[in-house]
Write a protein that holds these residues in place. Structure first.
Motif, short mmCIF file in Angstrom:
data_model
loop_
_atom_site.label_atom_id
_atom_site.label_comp_id
_atom_site.label_asym_id
_atom_site.label_seq_id
_atom_site.Cartn_x
_atom_site.Cartn_y
_atom_site.Cartn_z
N ASN A 54 -1.61 69.19 -88.77
CA ASN A 54 -2.79 68.40 -89.15
C ASN A 54 -2.86 68.20 -90.66
O ASN A 54 -3.30 67.15 -91.14
CB ASN A 54 -4.07 69.08 -88.66
CG ASN A 54 -4.21 69.01 -87.15
OD1 ASN A 54 -3.47 68.27 -86.49
ND2 ASN A 54 -5.13 69.77 -86.60
N VAL A 55 -2.44 69.20 -91.42
CA VAL A 55 -2.39 69.07 -92.88
C VAL A 55 -1.38 67.99 -93.28
O VAL A 55 -1.64 67.16 -94.16
CB VAL A 55 -2.03 70.41 -93.54
CG1 VAL A 55 -1.76 70.22 -95.03
CG2 VAL A 55 -3.16 71.41 -93.34
N ILE A 56 -0.23 67.99 -92.61
CA ILE A 56 0.79 66.97 -92.89
C ILE A 56 0.24 65.58 -92.58
O ILE A 56 0.42 64.63 -93.36
CB ILE A 56 2.06 67.24 -92.07
CG1 ILE A 56 2.71 68.56 -92.52
CG2 ILE A 56 3.06 66.10 -92.22
CD1 ILE A 56 3.89 68.97 -91.67
N SER A 57 -0.46 65.44 -91.45
CA SER A 57 -1.05 64.15 -91.09
C SER A 57 -2.09 63.71 -92.11
O SER A 57 -2.17 62.53 -92.46
CB SER A 57 -1.68 64.23 -89.69
OG SER A 57 -0.71 64.44 -88.70
N ALA A 58 -2.88 64.66 -92.61
CA ALA A 58 -3.90 64.33 -93.61
C ALA A 58 -3.25 63.87 -94.92
O ALA A 58 -3.73 62.93 -95.56
CB ALA A 58 -4.79 65.55 -93.85
N VAL A 59 -2.16 64.53 -95.30
CA VAL A 59 -1.44 64.12 -96.51
C VAL A 59 -0.87 62.72 -96.33
O VAL A 59 -0.92 61.88 -97.25
CB VAL A 59 -0.32 65.12 -96.84
CG1 VAL A 59 0.57 64.60 -97.97
CG2 VAL A 59 -0.91 66.47 -97.22
#
Length: 220
Positions: free
Chosen positions: A24-29
């Motif tokens: 989810n952090v990767i998607s947010a970035v």
């Protein structure tokens, strides 16, 4: 419906309710990279915009692999990942249209297709609690489109046109030189339309199956 993301239930993986996961952090970035990409493109920084677009597109595969290999498939991720993919795709075609490297009809087809997959998938999930399984050709279509858009963003090297049709709305088919990326975009567009037809058919089948099961359950 859609060709991005995965079906954790079919792969035997447990879906969690966690929000702060690595995928989810990767998607947010990736989502945060979209406005930066547009600013670079519209200000003439083609190489930087291309690299940023390629990074955002390439990490789509990364967050999916991280989610599956670390058992961090989440409900938020199942919604966030395909939503970011749609936003990235839309920003790519709109940006290319703004700088005059993509004809309007391709933009319209991509936007209409993405809207159909996004809202159709949301309706199917909410109304019938069903999903359409991802098919490999759909992933290939998305990859081809991303490669094509990256080539059009870079706009180098230019290749000779085929000289078959003298139509401005069909770049590459005329005599004028064009970016090599347009041919990947054409291939991705054709394959994506074929897979969209499959997704629509599968979605209709899922609705009919859910409807028949509801009727059967109501007769008991």
């Amino acid at each position: 419906m859609g060709e991005t993301g995965g079906n954790a239930a079919q792969e035997g993986q447990q879906v969690t309710n966690k929000v702060l996961t690595a995928p989810n952090v990767i998607s947010a970035v990736r989502l945060c990279l979209v406005p930066v990409f547009l600013v670079l493109l519209l200000n003439g920084f083609d190489l930087a915009a291309t690299l940023l677009f390629a990074l955002a597109a390439g990490t789509d595969w990364v967050d999916g692999q991280v989610a599956r290999r670390t058992n961090q498939v989440s409900k938020l991720g199942q919604l966030l990942d395909p939503a970011v993919d749609r936003i990235l795709m839309i920003s790519g075609v709109v940006g290319l249209l703004a700088v005059g490297r993509l004809p309007l009809w391709i933009v319209a087809v991509v936007l209409a297709r993405d809207a159909l997959l996004l809202f159709g998938g949301a309706f199917l999930l909410k109304r019938f609690h069903a999903r359409v399984a991802v098919v490999y050709p759909g992933k290939v279509a998305t990859t081809l489109l991303y490669i094509g858009f990256a080539g059009l963003l870079l706009n180098w090297p230019l290749v000779p046109g085929l000289g078959v049709l003298d139509a401005a709305w069909l770049p590459g088919w005329g005599a004028d030189p064009c970016s090599w990326g347009i041919w990947f975009a054409y291939a991705g567009l054709v394959l994506s339309l074929a897979t969209t037809a499959y997704y629509v058919r599968a979605g209709v089948g899922a609705m009919r199956l859910a409807g028949s099961q509801t009727k059967t359950g109501g007769c008991r």
